[in-house]
Write a protein that holds these residues in place. Structure first.
Motif, short mmCIF file in Angstrom:
data_model
loop_
_atom_site.label_atom_id
_atom_site.label_comp_id
_atom_site.label_asym_id
_atom_site.label_seq_id
_atom_site.Cartn_x
_atom_site.Cartn_y
_atom_site.Cartn_z
N ALA A 1 -3.97 -20.51 2.89
CA ALA A 1 -4.10 -21.57 1.89
C ALA A 1 -3.56 -22.90 2.43
O ALA A 1 -4.17 -23.95 2.22
CB ALA A 1 -3.37 -21.17 0.62
N ALA A 2 -2.44 -22.84 3.15
CA ALA A 2 -1.86 -24.07 3.70
C ALA A 2 -2.78 -24.68 4.76
O ALA A 2 -3.03 -25.89 4.76
CB ALA A 2 -0.48 -23.78 4.28
N LEU A 3 -3.28 -23.85 5.68
CA LEU A 3 -4.19 -24.34 6.72
C LEU A 3 -5.44 -24.98 6.11
O LEU A 3 -5.86 -26.06 6.53
CB LEU A 3 -4.63 -23.19 7.64
N SER A 4 -6.01 -24.31 5.14
CA SER A 4 -7.25 -24.81 4.53
C SER A 4 -7.02 -26.09 3.75
O SER A 4 -7.85 -27.01 3.79
CB SER A 4 -7.87 -23.73 3.65
N THR A 5 -5.91 -26.17 3.04
CA THR A 5 -5.61 -27.38 2.28
C THR A 5 -5.36 -28.56 3.22
O THR A 5 -5.86 -29.67 2.99
CB THR A 5 -4.39 -27.14 1.37
N LEU A 6 -4.59 -28.34 4.28
CA LEU A 6 -4.36 -29.39 5.27
C LEU A 6 -5.67 -29.82 5.94
O LEU A 6 -5.89 -31.01 6.20
CB LEU A 6 -3.37 -28.92 6.33
N THR A 7 -6.54 -28.86 6.19
CA THR A 7 -7.82 -29.18 6.81
C THR A 7 -8.68 -30.04 5.89
O THR A 7 -9.33 -30.98 6.34
CB THR A 7 -8.57 -27.89 7.20
N ALA A 8 -8.69 -29.71 4.60
CA ALA A 8 -9.46 -30.52 3.64
C ALA A 8 -8.98 -31.96 3.67
O ALA A 8 -9.79 -32.89 3.71
CB ALA A 8 -9.34 -29.93 2.24
N ALA A 9 -7.67 -32.16 3.67
CA ALA A 9 -7.13 -33.52 3.73
C ALA A 9 -7.49 -34.18 5.06
O ALA A 9 -7.89 -35.35 5.10
CB ALA A 9 -5.61 -33.49 3.55
N GLY A 10 -7.38 -33.43 6.15
CA GLY A 10 -7.73 -33.97 7.47
C GLY A 10 -9.20 -34.35 7.56
O GLY A 10 -9.54 -35.38 8.16
N ALA B 1 -11.11 -35.27 5.06
CA ALA B 1 -11.32 -36.47 4.23
C ALA B 1 -11.01 -37.72 5.03
O ALA B 1 -11.74 -38.72 4.95
CB ALA B 1 -10.47 -36.40 2.96
N VAL B 2 -9.94 -37.68 5.80
CA VAL B 2 -9.57 -38.82 6.64
C VAL B 2 -10.54 -38.95 7.83
O VAL B 2 -11.02 -40.04 8.13
CB VAL B 2 -8.11 -38.69 7.14
N ALA B 3 -10.85 -37.82 8.48
CA ALA B 3 -11.71 -37.85 9.67
C ALA B 3 -13.11 -38.35 9.34
O ALA B 3 -13.74 -39.00 10.18
CB ALA B 3 -11.79 -36.46 10.29
N ALA B 4 -13.58 -38.07 8.14
CA ALA B 4 -14.94 -38.50 7.76
C ALA B 4 -15.08 -40.01 7.76
O ALA B 4 -16.18 -40.53 7.91
CB ALA B 4 -15.29 -37.93 6.39
N THR B 5 -13.98 -40.72 7.64
CA THR B 5 -14.04 -42.18 7.69
C THR B 5 -14.09 -42.71 9.12
O THR B 5 -14.33 -43.89 9.35
CB THR B 5 -12.82 -42.81 6.97
#
Length: 196
Positions: free
Chosen positions: A89-98, A100-104
Protein backbone atom coordinates in the motif's frame (compact mmCIF):
# COMPACT_ATOMS: atom_id res chain seq x y z
CA UNK A 1 2.10 -7.31 -12.65
CA UNK A 2 2.86 -4.79 -10.18
CA UNK A 3 2.58 -5.79 -6.42
CA UNK A 4 0.74 -8.79 -5.08
CA UNK A 5 -0.80 -8.21 -1.69
CA UNK A 6 0.19 -10.40 1.26
CA UNK A 7 -1.65 -12.48 3.77
CA UNK A 8 0.67 -15.27 4.85
CA UNK A 9 0.29 -18.85 3.66
CA UNK A 10 -2.51 -20.87 5.17
CA UNK A 11 -2.46 -24.59 5.78
CA UNK A 12 -4.77 -26.76 3.73
CA UNK A 13 -5.83 -28.89 6.66
CA UNK A 14 -7.87 -26.21 8.45
CA UNK A 15 -11.32 -24.99 7.40
CA UNK A 16 -10.13 -21.38 7.79
CA UNK A 17 -7.77 -21.90 4.86
CA UNK A 18 -10.68 -21.74 2.40
CA UNK A 19 -11.54 -18.18 3.47
CA UNK A 20 -8.23 -16.51 2.51
CA UNK A 21 -8.07 -18.53 -0.71
CA UNK A 22 -11.64 -17.54 -1.67
CA UNK A 23 -10.95 -13.88 -0.89
CA UNK A 24 -7.74 -13.97 -2.93
CA UNK A 25 -9.54 -15.63 -5.83
CA UNK A 26 -12.14 -12.84 -5.99
CA UNK A 27 -9.44 -10.20 -5.65
CA UNK A 28 -7.37 -11.79 -8.42
CA UNK A 29 -10.38 -11.86 -10.80
CA UNK A 30 -11.03 -8.20 -10.03
CA UNK A 31 -7.40 -7.32 -10.65
CA UNK A 32 -7.46 -9.10 -14.01
CA UNK A 33 -10.60 -7.22 -15.11
CA UNK A 34 -9.17 -3.87 -14.03
CA UNK A 35 -5.79 -4.49 -15.70
CA UNK A 36 -7.41 -5.54 -18.99
CA UNK A 37 -9.71 -2.50 -19.07
CA UNK A 38 -6.90 -0.14 -18.03
CA UNK A 39 -4.55 -1.50 -20.69
CA UNK A 40 -7.19 -1.12 -23.40
CA UNK A 41 -7.87 2.47 -22.38
CA UNK A 42 -4.19 3.32 -22.29
CA UNK A 43 -3.56 1.79 -25.71
CA UNK A 44 -6.36 3.78 -27.33
CA UNK A 45 -5.17 7.09 -25.87
CA UNK A 46 -1.41 6.71 -25.32
CA UNK A 47 -0.18 8.80 -28.25
CA UNK A 48 0.69 11.77 -26.06
CA UNK A 49 0.81 12.55 -22.38
CA UNK A 50 -2.57 14.21 -21.88
CA UNK A 51 -4.56 14.90 -18.72
CA UNK A 52 -6.58 11.71 -19.36
CA UNK A 53 -3.38 9.67 -19.59
CA UNK A 54 -2.07 11.25 -16.39
CA UNK A 55 -5.31 10.30 -14.60
CA UNK A 56 -5.04 6.73 -15.93
CA UNK A 57 -1.42 6.49 -14.82
CA UNK A 58 -2.22 7.65 -11.28
CA UNK A 59 -5.32 5.43 -11.08
CA UNK A 60 -3.36 2.20 -11.60
CA UNK A 61 -1.20 2.34 -8.44
CA UNK A 62 -4.14 3.76 -6.45
CA UNK A 63 -6.17 0.69 -7.44
CA UNK A 64 -3.23 -1.47 -6.39
CA UNK A 65 -3.16 0.25 -3.00
CA UNK A 66 -6.92 -0.34 -2.68
CA UNK A 67 -6.38 -4.03 -3.38
CA UNK A 68 -3.79 -4.14 -0.62
CA UNK A 69 -6.34 -2.66 1.79
CA UNK A 70 -8.97 -5.19 0.69
CA UNK A 71 -6.50 -8.03 1.20
CA UNK A 72 -5.52 -6.57 4.55
CA UNK A 73 -9.13 -6.67 5.71
CA UNK A 74 -9.51 -10.31 4.72
CA UNK A 75 -6.17 -11.27 6.28
CA UNK A 76 -6.64 -9.57 9.65
CA UNK A 77 -9.63 -11.62 10.90
CA UNK A 78 -7.64 -14.76 10.17
CA UNK A 79 -4.80 -13.46 12.36
CA UNK A 80 -2.34 -13.73 9.50
CA UNK A 81 0.76 -11.51 9.15
CA UNK A 82 0.05 -8.43 7.05
CA UNK A 83 3.42 -6.66 6.86
CA UNK A 84 3.69 -7.06 3.08
CA UNK A 85 0.25 -5.48 2.67
CA UNK A 86 1.47 -2.32 4.35
CA UNK A 87 4.59 -2.27 2.19
CA UNK A 88 2.47 -2.75 -0.93
CA UNK A 89 0.00 0.00 0.00
CA UNK A 90 2.83 2.42 0.84
CA UNK A 91 4.73 1.70 -2.39
CA UNK A 92 1.62 2.10 -4.52
CA UNK A 93 0.50 5.30 -2.81
CA UNK A 94 3.97 6.85 -3.18
CA UNK A 95 4.02 5.78 -6.81
CA UNK A 96 0.66 7.44 -7.49
CA UNK A 97 2.01 10.70 -6.07
CA UNK A 98 5.25 10.29 -8.03
CA UNK A 99 3.37 9.69 -11.26
CA UNK A 100 1.22 12.77 -10.72
CA UNK A 101 4.40 14.85 -10.50
CA UNK A 102 6.23 12.96 -13.29
CA UNK A 103 3.32 13.45 -15.70
CA UNK A 104 4.06 17.18 -15.68
CA UNK A 105 7.64 16.50 -16.82
CA UNK A 106 7.02 14.15 -19.74
CA UNK A 107 7.07 10.50 -20.77
CA UNK A 108 10.68 9.74 -19.71
CA UNK A 109 9.93 10.90 -16.15
CA UNK A 110 6.80 8.73 -16.08
CA UNK A 111 8.76 5.71 -17.27
CA UNK A 112 11.39 6.26 -14.56
CA UNK A 113 8.78 6.35 -11.79
CA UNK A 114 6.87 3.39 -13.24
CA UNK A 115 10.10 1.45 -13.71
CA UNK A 116 11.19 2.00 -10.11
CA UNK A 117 7.74 0.89 -8.95
CA UNK A 118 7.77 -2.20 -11.17
CA UNK A 119 11.13 -3.26 -9.75
CA UNK A 120 10.24 -2.76 -6.08
CA UNK A 121 6.69 -4.08 -6.48
CA UNK A 122 8.00 -7.10 -8.35
CA UNK A 123 10.42 -7.95 -5.56
CA UNK A 124 7.63 -7.68 -2.98
CA UNK A 125 5.28 -9.77 -5.16
CA UNK A 126 7.95 -12.42 -5.56
CA UNK A 127 8.47 -12.63 -1.79
CA UNK A 128 4.72 -12.71 -1.09
CA UNK A 129 4.11 -15.41 -3.70
CA UNK A 130 6.76 -17.59 -2.08
CA UNK A 131 5.24 -16.98 1.37
CA UNK A 132 1.76 -17.90 0.09
CA UNK A 133 2.71 -21.14 -1.64
CA UNK A 134 0.54 -23.10 0.80
CA UNK A 135 -2.59 -21.42 -0.56
CA UNK A 136 -1.92 -22.76 -4.05
CA UNK A 137 -2.02 -20.86 -7.32
CA UNK A 138 1.10 -18.86 -6.51
CA UNK A 139 3.48 -20.01 -9.27
CA UNK A 140 2.00 -17.31 -11.51
CA UNK A 141 2.51 -14.66 -8.83
CA UNK A 142 6.11 -15.74 -8.34
CA UNK A 143 6.75 -15.57 -12.09
CA UNK A 144 4.91 -12.25 -12.31
CA UNK A 145 7.09 -10.75 -9.60
CA UNK A 146 10.25 -11.77 -11.43
CA UNK A 147 8.98 -10.47 -14.77
CA UNK A 148 7.86 -7.20 -13.15
CA UNK A 149 11.37 -6.63 -11.86
CA UNK A 150 12.87 -7.18 -15.32
CA UNK A 151 10.20 -5.02 -16.98
CA UNK A 152 10.93 -2.21 -14.53
CA UNK A 153 14.57 -2.25 -15.57
CA UNK A 154 13.53 -2.08 -19.24
CA UNK A 155 11.27 0.94 -18.52
CA UNK A 156 14.21 2.71 -16.88
CA UNK A 157 16.37 1.96 -19.92
CA UNK A 158 13.64 3.10 -22.33
CA UNK A 159 13.27 6.38 -20.41
CA UNK A 160 16.81 7.30 -21.42
CA UNK A 161 16.30 6.51 -25.09
CA UNK A 162 14.78 8.37 -28.01
CA UNK A 163 11.89 5.89 -28.28
CA UNK A 164 10.32 6.62 -24.86
CA UNK A 165 6.67 5.59 -25.11
CA UNK A 166 3.83 4.72 -22.75
CA UNK A 167 2.60 1.86 -24.96
CA UNK A 168 4.72 -0.74 -23.17
CA UNK A 169 2.91 0.05 -19.91
CA UNK A 170 -0.33 -1.31 -21.39
CA UNK A 171 1.34 -4.61 -22.24
CA UNK A 172 2.89 -4.75 -18.78
CA UNK A 173 -0.47 -4.18 -17.08
CA UNK A 174 -2.29 -6.70 -19.26
CA UNK A 175 0.33 -9.39 -18.73
CA UNK A 176 0.15 -8.77 -14.99
CA UNK A 177 -3.61 -9.18 -15.20
CA UNK A 178 -3.20 -12.51 -17.02
CA UNK A 179 -0.99 -13.73 -14.17
CA UNK A 180 -3.69 -12.75 -11.67
CA UNK A 181 -6.26 -14.62 -13.77
CA UNK A 182 -4.05 -17.72 -13.87
CA UNK A 183 -3.68 -17.62 -10.09
CA UNK A 184 -7.43 -17.15 -9.59
CA UNK A 185 -8.20 -20.15 -11.79
CA UNK A 186 -5.56 -22.24 -10.04
CA UNK A 187 -6.95 -21.29 -6.62
CA UNK A 188 -10.40 -22.38 -7.81
CA UNK A 189 -9.13 -25.77 -9.00
CA UNK A 190 -7.11 -26.55 -5.90
CA UNK A 191 -9.51 -25.14 -3.36
CA UNK A 192 -6.56 -23.18 -2.03
CA UNK A 193 -4.81 -26.23 -0.75
CA UNK A 194 -2.17 -27.10 -3.30
CA UNK A 195 1.39 -25.94 -3.50
CA UNK A 196 2.38 -23.52 -6.27
Amino acid sequence: MDTLTESAAATASTPAAASPAAALRKLYFLRFAFAAAWAALLLTTAGTLTTLIAVLLVAYPLFDAGCAVADLRSARPEGRPVRGLYVNAALSTLTAAGLAVAATSGIPAVLRVWGAWAITAGLVQLAVGVARRGLGGQWAMIASGGISTLAGASFLAQAGGADASLGALAGYAFLGGVFFLASALRLGRTGGGAKG
